[in-house]
Design an enzyme around this catalytic site. Structure first.
Site, PDB file in Angstrom:
ATOM      1  N   HIS A 114      -1.535   8.529   1.197  1.00  0.00           N
ATOM      2  CA  HIS A 114      -1.793   7.527   1.198  1.00  0.00           C
ATOM      3  C   HIS A 114      -0.590   6.294   1.669  1.00  0.00           C
ATOM      4  O   HIS A 114       0.032   6.569   2.612  1.00  0.00           O
ATOM      5  CB  HIS A 114      -2.025   6.933  -0.621  1.00  0.00           C
ATOM      6  CG  HIS A 114      -0.927   7.229  -1.293  1.00  0.00           C
ATOM      7  ND1 HIS A 114      -0.656   8.704  -1.169  1.00  0.00           N
ATOM      8  CD2 HIS A 114       0.296   6.800  -1.868  1.00  0.00           C
ATOM      9  CE1 HIS A 114       0.824   9.078  -2.135  1.00  0.00           C
ATOM     10  NE2 HIS A 114       0.922   7.479  -1.952  1.00  0.00           N
ATOM     11  N   ARG A 145       4.643  -8.814  -2.338  1.00  0.00           N
ATOM     12  CA  ARG A 145       3.526  -8.126  -3.322  1.00  0.00           C
ATOM     13  C   ARG A 145       4.671  -6.524  -3.461  1.00  0.00           C
ATOM     14  O   ARG A 145       5.611  -5.992  -3.050  1.00  0.00           O
ATOM     15  CB  ARG A 145       3.119  -6.924  -2.671  1.00  0.00           C
ATOM     16  CG  ARG A 145       1.689  -6.407  -3.690  1.00  0.00           C
ATOM     17  CD  ARG A 145       0.774  -5.176  -2.484  1.00  0.00           C
ATOM     18  NE  ARG A 145       0.015  -4.339  -3.578  1.00  0.00           N
ATOM     19  CZ  ARG A 145       0.869  -3.266  -3.542  1.00  0.00           C
ATOM     20  NH1 ARG A 145       0.873  -2.371  -2.432  1.00  0.00           N
ATOM     21  NH2 ARG A 145       0.032  -1.873  -4.027  1.00  0.00           N
TER      22      ARG A 145
HETATM   23  O1  LIG Z   1       2.422   0.241  -3.406  1.00  0.00           O
HETATM   24  C1  LIG Z   1       1.611   1.388  -3.284  1.00  0.00           C
HETATM   25  O2  LIG Z   1       1.003   0.364  -3.633  1.00  0.00           O
HETATM   26  C2  LIG Z   1       2.400   2.976  -3.073  1.00  0.00           C
HETATM   27  C3  LIG Z   1       3.737   3.404  -3.831  1.00  0.00           C
HETATM   28  C4  LIG Z   1       3.799   4.668  -3.150  1.00  0.00           C
HETATM   29  O3  LIG Z   1       2.690   5.249  -2.290  1.00  0.00           O
HETATM   30  C5  LIG Z   1       5.005   5.360  -3.528  1.00  0.00           C
HETATM   31  O4  LIG Z   1       6.024   4.815  -4.350  1.00  0.00           O
HETATM   32  O5  LIG Z   1       4.878   6.646  -3.111  1.00  0.00           O
HETATM   33 FE   LIG Z   2       3.567   6.861  -2.665  1.00  0.00          FE
END
Ligand SMILES: O=C(O)CCC(=O)C(=O)O
Ligand SMILES: [Fe+2]
Ligand SMILES: C=C1C[C@]23C[C@@]1(O)CC[C@H]2[C@@]12CCC[C@@](C)(C(=O)O1)[C@H]2[C@@H]3C(=O)O
Length: 364
Positions: free
Chosen positions: A303, A313
């Site tokens: 991701h 955000r």
């Molecule tokens: O901020 C997000 O949506 C993803 C955060 C993320 O992937 C993480 O903290 O590992």
């Molecule tokens: Fe993550």
């Protein structure tokens, strides 16, 4: 303090990989943060190149193109009598899902988000007082994976493991209690939810009661981390990234996305899929340790986070893991092992050296 700290002490980072940009002082995206034509952006180690269509290469985001809206990430009501099965299915197909009716009070999310915003809106020189040390695991700074990329991310984070009092006292000498109380309560509630989800996962795997008890006992000593993520408004979001593509290392991540989307997951054949928030829900994703434990049945999902032009955000990620000295290997009932068993400490050490290649390096 969590024993994950010990692991990170062995892999110190260089200060320039820890110090975020002073986002409040820039009016354009500096070259150090321009990712648009940079090779680092292709997670080739994660997906085979044939699954990684040409059209997705190098594309960060195009403000005029709506990201793939069609596939929908499962939303699971935790009070549903079949919830455990749904959780198991979602871990296999998507590696990510939303949960509703999780029992956590709405006010807690408002509080944790407002404390996170209070922290990130401090002037840069103030936040720097709580900077993560080179061999440290907690405090203010860039994402731990920063050294693997030639460009920097449009992101600043604050990592907490257990008590946040030492850093909070430095940030707000006369007014740190509220921050600590909120973070303590949030971690407590997340720990309980992680335990509940882990139990559902064990059930969905068809483990006997005895096997479930053993796994739950190990997990009850979980080593966890709370990561406050901040993605400041960006003058040109199409040229930079919030968090570069990665998989999370531990068992499960529980993510609270505040008031705006930004998380995207990479799915075979579909490319990057935007993870839209469902009202009142939390987003759960499978991490590498769960991938190994499930013998690759559950997917540690790749991701990334994109940034916005005008919106600041904030997201709150809770990483649920296992004690550093516990051994993780594939469950024998899930077929011939596809990964070798190793300690959490050894795996995190490999992750610190090889990032997303770590999983393939322990493949049998
Ligand atoms: O901020 C997000 O949506 C993803 C955060 C993320 O992937 C993480 O903290 O590992
Ligand atoms: Fe993550
Ligand atoms: C326990 C942890 C997981 C994490 C490293 C950390 O110490 C706290 C931050 C986590 C995070 C968040 C952004 C992506 C990531 C890869 C990173 O660089 O820092 C993850 C780490 C991880 O899952 O390995």
């Amino acid at each position: 303090m969590s024993n994950l700290c010990e692991v990170y002490r062995k892999t110190p980072l260089k200060p320039h990989h820890i110090i975020p940009l002073d986002f409040q002082s820039v009016e354009s995206v500096p070259d150090s943060h321009v990712w648009s034509d940079c090779d680092d952006y292709n997670p080739t180690e994660i997906l085979n190149s044939h699954l990684w269509p040409e059209s997705h290469k190098f594309r960060i985001q195009d403000e005029h193109i709506v990201p793939n809206e069609h596939p929908s990430i499962p939303i699971i009501d935790l009070t549903d009598s079949n919830a455990a099965d749904y959780v198991g299915q979602a871990c296999q197909t998507w590696g990510i899902f939303h949960v509703t009716n999780h029992g956590l009070p709405l006010g807690l999310f408002e509080d944790v988000e407002s404390e996170a915003r209070r922290l990130f809106s401090l002037p840069s020189q103030q936040k720097m007082k709580a900077l993560r040390s080179p061999g440290g695991a907690t405090g203010y700074g860039s994402a731990r994976m920063a050294p693997f990329f030639s460009k920097s991310m449009w992101h600043e984070g604050f990592t907490i493991m257990g008590s946040s009092v030492d850093h909070a006292r430095v940030l707000w000498p006369n007014d740190y209690k509220r921050f600590c109380e909120v973070m303590d309560e949030y971690q407590k509630q997340m720990k309980a939810l992680a335990h509940k989800l882990f139990l559902m996962i064990l059930k969905s795997m068809g483990l006997s009661e005895e096997e479930q008890n053993w796994a739950l006992m190990v997990q009850s000593n979980e080593s966890n981390a709370l990561q406050l993520n901040s993605y400041p408004p960006c003058p040109d979001p199409t040229r930079t990234v919030g968090l570069a593509p990665h998989t999370d290392s531990l068992l499960l991540t529980i993510l609270h996305q505040s008031d705006s989307d930004g998380l995207e997951v990479l799915q075979d054949g579909a490319g990057w899929v935007r993870v839209h928030r469902a009202p009142g829900s939390l987003t759960i994703n499978v991490g590498d340790l769960m991938h190994v434990f499930s013998n690759g049945k559950f997917k540690s999902v790749c991701h990334r986070a994109v940034v916005k032009r005008t919106h600041h955000r904030v997201s709150i990620a809770y990483f649920s893991g296992l004690p550093a000295d516990s051994v993780v290997g594939p469950l024998s009932k899930l077929g011939p092992p596809r990964y070798r068993a190793l300690t959490v400490e050894e795996y995190l050490g490999m992750k610190a050296q090889h990032l997303d290649r770590a999983l393939s390096l322990i493949r049998i």
